[in-house]
Design a protein around this motif. Structure first.
Motif, short mmCIF file in Angstrom:
data_model
loop_
_atom_site.label_atom_id
_atom_site.label_comp_id
_atom_site.label_asym_id
_atom_site.label_seq_id
_atom_site.Cartn_x
_atom_site.Cartn_y
_atom_site.Cartn_z
N ASP A 105 30.79 14.91 41.10
CA ASP A 105 29.31 15.11 42.38
C ASP A 105 30.36 14.61 42.98
O ASP A 105 30.22 16.09 44.16
N SER A 106 31.19 14.27 43.35
CA SER A 106 31.78 13.78 44.80
C SER A 106 32.86 14.60 44.12
O SER A 106 33.61 14.47 45.68
N GLN A 107 33.13 14.92 43.40
CA GLN A 107 34.53 15.99 43.39
C GLN A 107 34.10 17.62 43.51
O GLN A 107 35.03 18.41 44.20
N GLY A 108 32.21 18.17 43.70
CA GLY A 108 32.04 19.63 44.29
C GLY A 108 32.08 19.86 42.81
O GLY A 108 32.20 21.32 43.47
N ILE A 109 32.52 19.74 41.61
CA ILE A 109 32.15 20.16 40.34
C ILE A 109 31.08 21.22 40.13
O ILE A 109 29.77 19.80 40.43
N TYR A 110 30.92 22.36 40.45
CA TYR A 110 30.00 23.55 39.76
C TYR A 110 29.72 24.44 38.31
O TYR A 110 31.40 24.75 38.53
N VAL A 111 28.93 23.91 37.39
CA VAL A 111 29.16 25.10 36.59
C VAL A 111 28.08 25.98 36.59
O VAL A 111 27.14 25.92 37.08
N ASP A 112 28.59 27.23 36.66
CA ASP A 112 28.29 28.93 36.67
C ASP A 112 26.81 28.53 34.90
O ASP A 112 27.01 28.64 34.39
N GLU A 113 26.31 29.43 35.90
CA GLU A 113 24.50 29.46 35.52
C GLU A 113 24.67 30.29 33.71
O GLU A 113 24.30 30.19 32.58
N ASN A 114 25.29 31.53 34.66
CA ASN A 114 25.50 32.18 32.96
C ASN A 114 26.85 31.74 31.84
O ASN A 114 26.65 31.59 30.72
N ARG A 115 27.99 30.60 32.30
CA ARG A 115 28.65 30.08 31.67
C ARG A 115 27.89 29.15 30.39
O ARG A 115 27.93 29.20 29.79
N VAL A 116 26.78 28.82 31.12
CA VAL A 116 25.87 27.64 30.49
C VAL A 116 25.36 28.78 29.48
O VAL A 116 24.38 27.89 28.19
N GLU A 150 15.38 20.67 28.59
CA GLU A 150 16.19 19.44 29.28
C GLU A 150 17.82 19.75 28.82
O GLU A 150 18.33 19.00 28.54
N TYR A 151 17.70 20.48 27.08
CA TYR A 151 18.72 20.73 26.81
C TYR A 151 19.71 21.89 27.93
O TYR A 151 20.47 21.13 27.79
N LYS A 152 19.26 22.27 27.80
CA LYS A 152 19.71 23.47 29.42
C LYS A 152 20.28 22.29 30.07
O LYS A 152 21.71 22.38 30.39
N ASN A 153 19.97 21.51 30.87
CA ASN A 153 20.10 20.66 31.71
C ASN A 153 21.25 19.93 31.68
O ASN A 153 22.04 19.26 32.37
N GLN A 154 20.66 19.10 29.84
CA GLN A 154 21.68 17.97 29.24
C GLN A 154 23.81 18.76 29.20
O GLN A 154 24.64 18.31 29.69
N LEU A 155 22.65 20.48 28.94
CA LEU A 155 24.40 20.88 28.85
C LEU A 155 25.16 21.13 30.28
O LEU A 155 26.58 21.54 30.35
N THR A 156 24.74 22.15 31.12
CA THR A 156 25.11 21.84 32.03
C THR A 156 26.09 20.36 32.60
O THR A 156 26.93 20.98 32.97
N ILE A 157 25.02 19.52 32.43
CA ILE A 157 25.62 18.23 32.60
C ILE A 157 26.65 18.16 32.00
O ILE A 157 27.86 17.28 32.71
N ASP A 158 26.81 18.13 30.52
CA ASP A 158 27.76 17.57 29.97
C ASP A 158 29.35 18.33 30.21
O ASP A 158 30.60 18.14 30.55
N MET A 159 28.46 19.92 30.63
CA MET A 159 30.09 21.10 30.91
C MET A 159 30.78 20.70 32.08
O MET A 159 32.09 20.35 32.33
N GLN A 160 29.55 20.42 33.23
CA GLN A 160 30.46 19.48 34.71
C GLN A 160 31.86 18.34 34.10
O GLN A 160 32.12 18.39 34.71
N ILE A 161 30.78 17.39 33.56
CA ILE A 161 31.35 16.53 33.79
C ILE A 161 32.98 16.23 32.58
O ILE A 161 34.41 15.92 32.91
N GLN A 162 32.89 17.47 31.88
CA GLN A 162 34.04 17.99 31.08
C GLN A 162 35.27 18.23 31.70
O GLN A 162 36.23 18.12 31.46
#
Length: 209
Positions: A105-116, A150-162
């Protein structure tokens, strides 16, 4: 003691004073205590101001338990598992995950919903004969204790931190020490000395009995 005597005593001045003190005490401290309990009783850890709830810990513990049992195979025995150790590891994982989320979050990393969405559709666990199946997706996700959202939200976070981890792993950079060592290895020289011996000269002096 009869009900009438209790009622009569309750009308006395002393009883009214005691009741009044109790009311004042609850008015001053009771509300804050109740609110504080309801808001904090479910929090078991705090990471730089972000709370980790007991619900999250229980869910992470259950998922970790299932992963361990899956690795143990068909003859898995749940009684062999150390619940305290599993819960401790689950909590460590949640804390580490929260730190990674904060860093992303501090680096402003964003994951596109289409990728998820593409990640979910391309997951073989959610496919039937090579095609994404919504019913299989929902059943599989619920089996691990999550709702599809909830799974989609967790996957979004996983892809964000990866993303930061992948960026570091795939970066072509070297520390100055590594550059110097590589240059020394590449430019080093060897001094070699050798002696050539004529075998014919040795054979003529050999006698076999």
């Amino acid at each position: 003691m009869s009900i009438q005597s209790i009622r009569d005593n309750s009308q006395s001045l002393v009883a009214k004073v005691i009741v009044g003190l109790i009311v004042v005490t609850f008015a001053l401290f009771g509300v804050d205590a109740i609110v504080g309990y309801s808001s904090n009783s479910n929090n078991i850890a705090e990471v730089n101001g972000d709370d980790i709830t007991l619900t999250q810990l229980n869910r992470a513990t259950e998922m970790l338990r299932r992963q361990i049992l899956d690795r143990m195979g068909e003859n898995a025995d749940p009684s062999l598992l150390d619940e305290n150790l599993i819960k401790s590891r689950a909590l460590e994982g949640l804390i580490e995950r929260q730190l990674l989320i904060q860093d992303a979050d501090s680096q402003g990393i964003y994951v596109d919903e289409n990728r998820v969405g593409a990640n979910i559709r391309n997951n073989p666990a959610f496919q039937v004969e090579g095609q994404f199946n919504q019913n299989v997706f929902e059943a599989t996700v619920r089996n691990i204790g999550l709702l599809p959202r909830e799974y989609k939200n967790q996957l979004t976070i996983d892809m964000q931190i990866q993303q930061p981890q992948a960026a570091i792993a795939q970066s072509a950079f070297m520390a100055p020490t590594e550059v110097r060592q590589l240059a020394e290895l590449d430019r080093q020289l060897r001094n070699i000395a050798y002696l050539k011996i004529n075998s014919g000269e040795l054979v003529k002096d050999i006698g076999i009995s």
